[in-house]
Design a protein around this motif. Structure first.
Motif, PDB file in Angstrom:
ATOM      1  N   THR A 199       0.826  -1.212   0.000  1.00  0.00           N
ATOM      2  CA  THR A 199       0.000   0.000   0.000  1.00  0.00           C
ATOM      3  C   THR A 199       0.859   1.262   0.000  1.00  0.00           C
ATOM      4  N   LYS A 200       2.046   1.152   0.584  1.00  0.00           N
ATOM      5  CA  LYS A 200       2.869   2.352   0.733  1.00  0.00           C
ATOM      6  C   LYS A 200       4.312   1.949   1.031  1.00  0.00           C
ATOM      7  N   VAL A 201       5.227   2.778   0.573  1.00  0.00           N
ATOM      8  CA  VAL A 201       6.638   2.571   0.923  1.00  0.00           C
ATOM      9  C   VAL A 201       7.156   3.868   1.540  1.00  0.00           C
ATOM     10  N   THR A 202       7.706   3.779   2.727  1.00  0.00           N
ATOM     11  CA  THR A 202       8.274   4.958   3.382  1.00  0.00           C
ATOM     12  C   THR A 202       9.783   4.807   3.447  1.00  0.00           C
ATOM     13  N   SER A 232       2.027  -1.307  12.841  1.00  0.00           N
ATOM     14  CA  SER A 232       2.237   0.139  12.844  1.00  0.00           C
ATOM     15  C   SER A 232       2.438   0.708  14.247  1.00  0.00           C
ATOM     16  N   SER A 270       9.178   3.771  -4.514  1.00  0.00           N
ATOM     17  CA  SER A 270       7.865   3.876  -3.871  1.00  0.00           C
ATOM     18  C   SER A 270       6.732   3.770  -4.882  1.00  0.00           C
ATOM     19  N   GLN A 271       6.860   4.523  -6.000  1.00  0.00           N
ATOM     20  CA  GLN A 271       5.802   4.464  -7.025  1.00  0.00           C
ATOM     21  C   GLN A 271       5.719   3.086  -7.667  1.00  0.00           C
ATOM     22  N   ASP A 320      -1.220  -4.536   2.633  1.00  0.00           N
ATOM     23  CA  ASP A 320      -2.664  -4.390   2.799  1.00  0.00           C
ATOM     24  C   ASP A 320      -3.200  -5.172   3.990  1.00  0.00           C
ATOM     25  N   VAL A 332       4.811  -1.159   3.479  1.00  0.00           N
ATOM     26  CA  VAL A 332       3.554  -1.406   4.186  1.00  0.00           C
ATOM     27  C   VAL A 332       2.623  -2.228   3.294  1.00  0.00           C
ATOM     28  N   ALA A 372       4.137   0.623  -4.985  1.00  0.00           N
ATOM     29  CA  ALA A 372       2.807   0.910  -4.435  1.00  0.00           C
ATOM     30  C   ALA A 372       1.711   0.314  -5.326  1.00  0.00           C
TER      31      ALA A 372
END
Length: 271
Positions: free
Chosen positions: A24-27, A84, A42-43, A99, A97, A46
Motif C-alpha cells: 500500500t505504501k513505501v516509506t 504500525s 515507492s511508485q 494491505d 507497508v 505501491a
DNA sequence: AGAGGTACCTGGCAGC
DNA sequence: TGCTGCCAGGTACCTC
C-alpha cells in the motif's frame, strides 16, 4: 552480519507474511544505503502484489509483476515484520507497508545494505549477473571448484569467499568449512586436489544447511524476522575461538588476518 | 586476468 | 567518565 544462512532464515521468515500481499505504501526515511534507494521505488511498488520472495546469494528478491526489488543486508542489516504500533528506531530506514497492515521494516545501522529496483529479470542485473553458483544447488561441486581454481594463487579462504566463485560463503562459514575439510586457509586455491575440493563442497553444504536449520548464527545483533536470534553460534568450531583448544586435537586455535578479515583455524588439523 | 587494498558507515568494547 | 583506536557477519571498485 548476515551470511547465506541468515539471509535464507530471513527470507523464510518474511515470505509467508508478504507473498501475495499488495503493497500500500513505501516509506523511505533515509535513502542513504550503499547506493541511494531509488526515488521511483515507492511508485513502482505501491499498489502491486509481491508474487514471490526469492534469493540469489545474499540478495533477497521481492518479485512483482512489474519488476523486482533487489535487497541486500550488508554487514548490519535486518528485516522484520512489524505492525504500525512498533516504534520507529534510529536505523529503521525503510518501511514497506502491506494491505494486511503488516510492515516489512529494513533496519541497517551501518547502511552497507542495498535496496534497488529493476524492471528486467533480476538475473540480468549488474549485481547478480556474474555471481557464481548457489552452494546448495547442483552446480556447486568439487569438480567445479577444482576446474575453476587451476592456476590460481589466491588463498583458498579468499577464493571461496569470492562471490564469483560461489555465493553465500562469508567470513564465519569460510573458516568453519575449511576447518571441517582440514584445509589450511592460506593454501593456494590452485594447489588443492580434486578430492579435497569434493570434501570441501560437501562440508560447505553441510555447514550452511545446519546453520539454516538452526536459524542462522547470531554474533552481536542478528535477529530473524521475528526479532529472535539464531542459535548456530553454539555449533561453531573455530570462528571466534582463537586461543581455545581445538575440539579434535586440543591444539590451540590460531587467529590470523587475511585481507583485513579475521581467520580462525587449527594448525594441526588444517594443512 | 588476477591479486590485493580501499572505501562505504555506525556502534561496541578495551584500554588509558 | 570520557577519549582513542580497533573491530565487526559484505562487496564493488580501484590500482598494480
Amino acid at each position: 552480519m548476515p551470511e547465506l544462512p541468515e539471509v535464507e532464515t530471513t527470507r523464510r521468515g518474511i515470505a509467508p507474511h508478504i507473498t501475495n500481499r499488495t503493497v500500500t505504501k513505501v516509506t523511505v526515511r533515509d535513502p542513504r544505503l550503499r547506493w541511494p534507494v531509488p526515488r521511483r521505488l515507492s511508485q513502482e511498488l505501491a499498489g502491486v502484489k509481491i508474487t514471490a520472495v526469492g534469493r540469489r546469494g545474499k540478495y533477497l528478491l521481492l518479485e512483482t509483476e512489474n519488476g523486482t526489488a533487489i535487497l541486500h543486508l550488508g554487514m548490519s542489516g535486518s528485516l522484520r515484520i512489524v505492525d504500525s504500533k512498533q516504534p520507529v528506531g534510529k536505523h529503521d530506514h525503510v518501511d514497506i507497508v502491506f494491505d494486511n497492515n503488516r510492515i516489512l521494516r529494513l533496519t541497517d545501522p551501518r547502511r552497507f545494505g542495498t535496496l534497488l529496483w529493476t524492471r528486467r529479470p533480476p538475473k540480468q542485473h549488474k549485481l547478480l549477473r556474474d555471481l557464481g553458483p548457489e552452494p546448495l544447488g547442483p552446480d556447486f561441486t568439487g569438480a567445479y571448484l577444482h576446474a575453476r581454481s587451476r592456476g590460481r594463487k589466491v588463498a583458498i579462504k579468499n577464493f571461496i569467499m569470492n562471490g564469483h566463485t560461489v555465493v553465500g560463503i562469508g567470513n564465519i562459514y569460510a573458516s568453519e568449512a575449511l576447518y571441517m575439510a582440514g584445509i589450511h586457509p592460506k593454501r593456494a586455491a590452485g594447489r588443492i586436489s580434486r578430492k579435497k575440493y569434493q570434501l570441501l563442497a560437501e562440508v560447505v553444504r553441510e555447514v550452511l544447511n545446519d546453520a539454516i536449520a538452526m536459524g542462522g548464527t547470531s554474533l552481536r545483533d542478528f535477529v530473524n524476522s521475528d526479532g529472535k536470534p539464531g542459535y548456530f553460534r553454539l555449533e561453531l568450531n573455530v570462528y571466534g575461538k582463537g586461543g581455545e583448544p581445538c575440539i579434535s586435537c586440543r591444539t590451540l586455535i590460531r587467529e590470523i588476518r587475511q585481507g583485513q578479515r579475521a581467520t580462525f583455524y587449527c594448525p594441526e588439523c588444517q594443512r
